[in-house]
Design an enzyme around this catalytic site. Structure first.
Site, short mmCIF file in Angstrom:
data_model
loop_
_atom_site.label_atom_id
_atom_site.label_comp_id
_atom_site.label_asym_id
_atom_site.label_seq_id
_atom_site.Cartn_x
_atom_site.Cartn_y
_atom_site.Cartn_z
CD GLU A 1 47.68 14.48 6.11
OE1 GLU A 1 46.66 14.25 5.46
OE2 GLU A 1 48.43 15.44 5.86
CG ASP B 1 48.32 19.68 6.37
OD1 ASP B 1 47.27 19.04 6.24
OD2 ASP B 1 48.90 20.24 5.41
CG ASP C 1 45.24 20.73 10.68
OD1 ASP C 1 46.30 20.25 10.26
OD2 ASP C 1 44.11 20.25 10.46
CG ASP D 1 26.81 30.28 10.65
OD1 ASP D 1 27.48 31.22 11.12
OD2 ASP D 1 26.03 30.40 9.68
CG HIS E 1 39.70 17.42 6.44
ND1 HIS E 1 40.52 16.84 7.38
CD2 HIS E 1 40.52 18.07 5.59
CE1 HIS E 1 41.78 17.13 7.09
NE2 HIS E 1 41.81 17.88 6.01
CG ASP E 2 41.93 15.32 3.43
OD1 ASP E 2 41.45 16.42 3.11
OD2 ASP E 2 43.02 15.21 4.03
CG ASP F 1 29.33 34.14 8.73
OD1 ASP F 1 29.11 32.96 9.10
OD2 ASP F 1 30.47 34.62 8.69
CG ASP G 1 31.09 31.34 14.03
OD1 ASP G 1 30.80 30.57 14.95
OD2 ASP G 1 30.24 32.01 13.41
CG ASN H 1 29.12 34.98 12.42
OD1 ASN H 1 28.81 33.97 11.79
ND2 ASN H 1 30.15 35.73 12.10
C1 GLC Z 1 46.42 17.40 4.19
C2 GLC Z 1 45.03 17.88 4.54
C3 GLC Z 1 44.30 18.21 3.27
C4 GLC Z 1 45.06 19.31 2.57
C5 GLC Z 1 46.51 18.94 2.35
C6 GLC Z 1 47.33 20.14 2.00
O1 GLC Z 1 46.42 16.21 3.49
O2 GLC Z 1 44.38 16.90 5.29
O3 GLC Z 1 42.98 18.60 3.50
O4 GLC Z 1 44.46 19.55 1.32
O5 GLC Z 1 47.11 18.40 3.50
O6 GLC Z 1 47.49 20.98 3.10
#
Ligand code: GLC
Length: 550
Positions: A254, A198, A97, A20, A331-332, A24, A28, A22
């Site tokens: 993915e 994605d 992404d 972060d 991140h999932d 907030d 960023d 800035n």
């Molecule tokens: C992919 C991403 C996930 C997102 C999903 C819909 O699986 O990794 O975070 O929720 O696609 O875009």
């Protein structure tokens, strides 16, 4: 064949929680630029940055309302240009992404399509008439809901396999496809080095839209209706011809939990694939972290045998035919030190996991914070969860489970675990509402940097060995499990010019293993001394070795 994307170590940045600049309360682009040197020092050669496009952020940026502009919470296009320039100077490649499967429901195409029966954008999405005043079929999407949502104004349902704020695009429409190719070209022309694509396995749907009969439930979760369908490959062929073939870029699709190794080859084989690699989820889902809500945490034990066999299966079926990315989490998923490690042995288990992954095969991706052993959240109430999927899980379970059970389940499995603020310093100030794990006072980059024995410094050593002295073995060496039927130890050989062995105890108790150490050279070890008893190597909790065979 040596190409740059095989040789590098990748790092995933989740932009809202990374840095972060800035102040907030939200990460960023300037914050990312500022940390590029940190990543360079770690040995990273490629970063994947999650979506930073304009978005209402129902799904944290995967719901895009304008593919060509940067969400103002992240900065602007000039910030991106500066970031890309700095990354080039440091020889770090940057991939974005690319979300081709859906838009936000706030995208102008969708707004027009829902408000105007003659909209030229109606066919950009998948609209269907109600059947007996009900949704067209019983399909359930990835976020626990029906894939259909009704739009009163035009008396139609639209399809969304994720949340209802993320309508799926209709890839059968040529104009839509052209639009999406333009998006990809725009970012490649700006200088990004490629994409993580994605949800790419879902571009095509079973257009008969018949009910799924798998189970006799109201809604049926049958991903075959919208995953890996053969029409996708027609689209990808066109995408490659129109866009990818004209750029020197890397692409990582993915394809998630629904692709077999054969399907993965269709997407990414050297011979006639469309992408350079594809992410699968098999090895992230081992040990039931995505398993039943009925389980207590202490009933969940890593099935090392199965995990090894999964890594082996992917290697054996793919090696020589395609290249793979390899990773513990993104991140999932929950944090790997909580999932396969143990936070009581944070230092040892995080180091063990790092070594096990980074010498295995393919292009490894580290998820932000993994290099300092960041762990899962420990929320005390359900309202602390912010992920759209977590919220839907709460709704789905609230009638049959008590808050404690749902809380235990989400603390263990939810996507929120990976989405807390990156922990930079013990003095970190949280300027906003994104959760900062309370252990930041002890688990943070600043302290890791000055502690010689830290997880971060160990990751640096692993990556440096991979990038330099043992590059050929780590990246191109032949992979073979050692004592593959051992249910506690993950051990493998990598052979190229030299032969190295990685031995990792995945347990929080002592186990014994064949003594590879006495006659060979220890390159890296997460304990200070070696224990041998009766010609057996005694492996303490999460003990792990990298050994050079003489
Ligand atoms: C992919 C991403 C996930 C997102 C999903 C819909 O699986 O990794 O975070 O929720 O696609 O875009």
């Amino acid at each position: 064949m040596s190409v740059w994307w095989k040789d590098v170590v990748g790092y995933q940045i989740y932009p809202s929680t990374f840095n972060d600049y800035n102040k907030d309360g939200h990460g960023d682009i300037k914050g990312i630029t500022k940390k590029l040197q940190y990543l360079k020092d770690l040995g990273i050669g490629l970063i994947w940055i999650g979506p930073i496009y304009k978005s209402p952020k129902v799904d944290n940026g995967y719901d895009i309302s304008d593919f060509y502009s940067i969400d103002e919470s992240y900065g602007n296009l000039d910030d991106v240009k500066i970031m890309l320039k700095k990354a080039k100077e440091l020889n770090i490649k940057v991939i974005f992404d690319l979300v081709l499967n859906h838009t936000s429901s706030k995208h102008e195409w969708f707004i027009d399509a829902c408000n105007n029966i003659d909209s030229i954008y109606k066919d950009y999405y998948i609209f269907k008439d109600p059947v007996d005043n009900k949704p067209p079929n019983n399909w359930k999407g990835f976020f626990q809901e029906s894939v259909w949502t009704y739009v009163e104004k035009i008396n139609k349902y639209y399809l969304h396999i994720f949340s209802k704020e993320m309508p799926d695009l209709n890839w059968d429409n040529k104009n839509l496809r052209k639009e999406m190719y333009k998006v990809a070209r725009f970012w490649l022309d700006l200088g990004v080095d490629g994409f993580r694509l994605d949800a790419i396995a879902h571009l095509s749907k079973d257009k008969t839209f018949k009910d799924s009969k798998l189970y006799k439930d109201d809604l049926v979760y049958d991903t075959s209706k919208f995953s890996n369908r053969k029409e996708i490959f027609k689209y990808l062929k066109e995408f490659k011809k129109e866009v990818l073939d004209h750029y020197d870029c890397v692409t990582i699709g993915e394809v998630g939990g629904c692709a077999t190794t054969d399907e993965a080859l269709k997407y990414s084989s050297y011979e006639d694939g469309y992408f350079n690699m594809v992410f699968n989820f098999d090895t992230c889902w081992e040990n039931g972290a995505y398993g039943s809500i009925d389980k207590n945490d202490d009933e969940i034990k890593t099935n090392v045998l199965n995990m090894k066999k999964l890594f082996e299966k992917w290697y054996e079926n793919i090696n020589g035919k395609a290249w793979m990315p390899i990773y513990w989490l993104n991140h999932d998923h929950p944090r790997v030190v909580s999932q396969y490690g143990n936070i009581e042995y944070r230092n040892k288990s995080a180091k063990m996991l790092g070594l096990t992954l980074l010498f295995m095969y393919g292009t490894p991706f580290i998820y932000q914070g993994e290099e300092i052993g960041m762990s899962n959240v420990n929320h005390d109430s359900l309202d602390k969860f912010t992920d759209v999927n977590a919220k839907n899980i709460i709704k789905e379970f609230e009638d049959n489970y008590n808050d404690y059970e749902i809380l235990r389940f989400l603390n263990r499995t939810s996507r929120d675990n990976a989405r807390t603020l990156m922990q930079w310093s013990s003095k970190q100030v949280n300027y906003g509402k994104i959760y900062l794990n309370e252990n930041y006072k002890v688990v943070n980059v600043e302290d890791n940097l000055i502690d010689e024995d830290s997880i971060l410094n160990y990751y640096k050593k692993i990556i440096s060995l991979r990038n330099n002295e043992f590059h050929n073995e780590a990246v191109y060496g032949k992979f073979k499990l050692v004592y593959r039927n051992n249910k506690d130890v993950f051990a493998y050989k990598k052979t190229s010019d030299k032969t190295i062995v990685v031995i990792s105890n995945f347990r929080d108790y002592i186990v014994t293993f064949k003594d590879y150490v006495s006659d060979n050279k220890i390159i890296l070890h997460n304990y200070n001394d070696v224990m041998i008893s009766n010609n057996k190597l005694v492996l303490r909790p999460f003990e792990s070795y990298l050994i050079l065979i003489k």
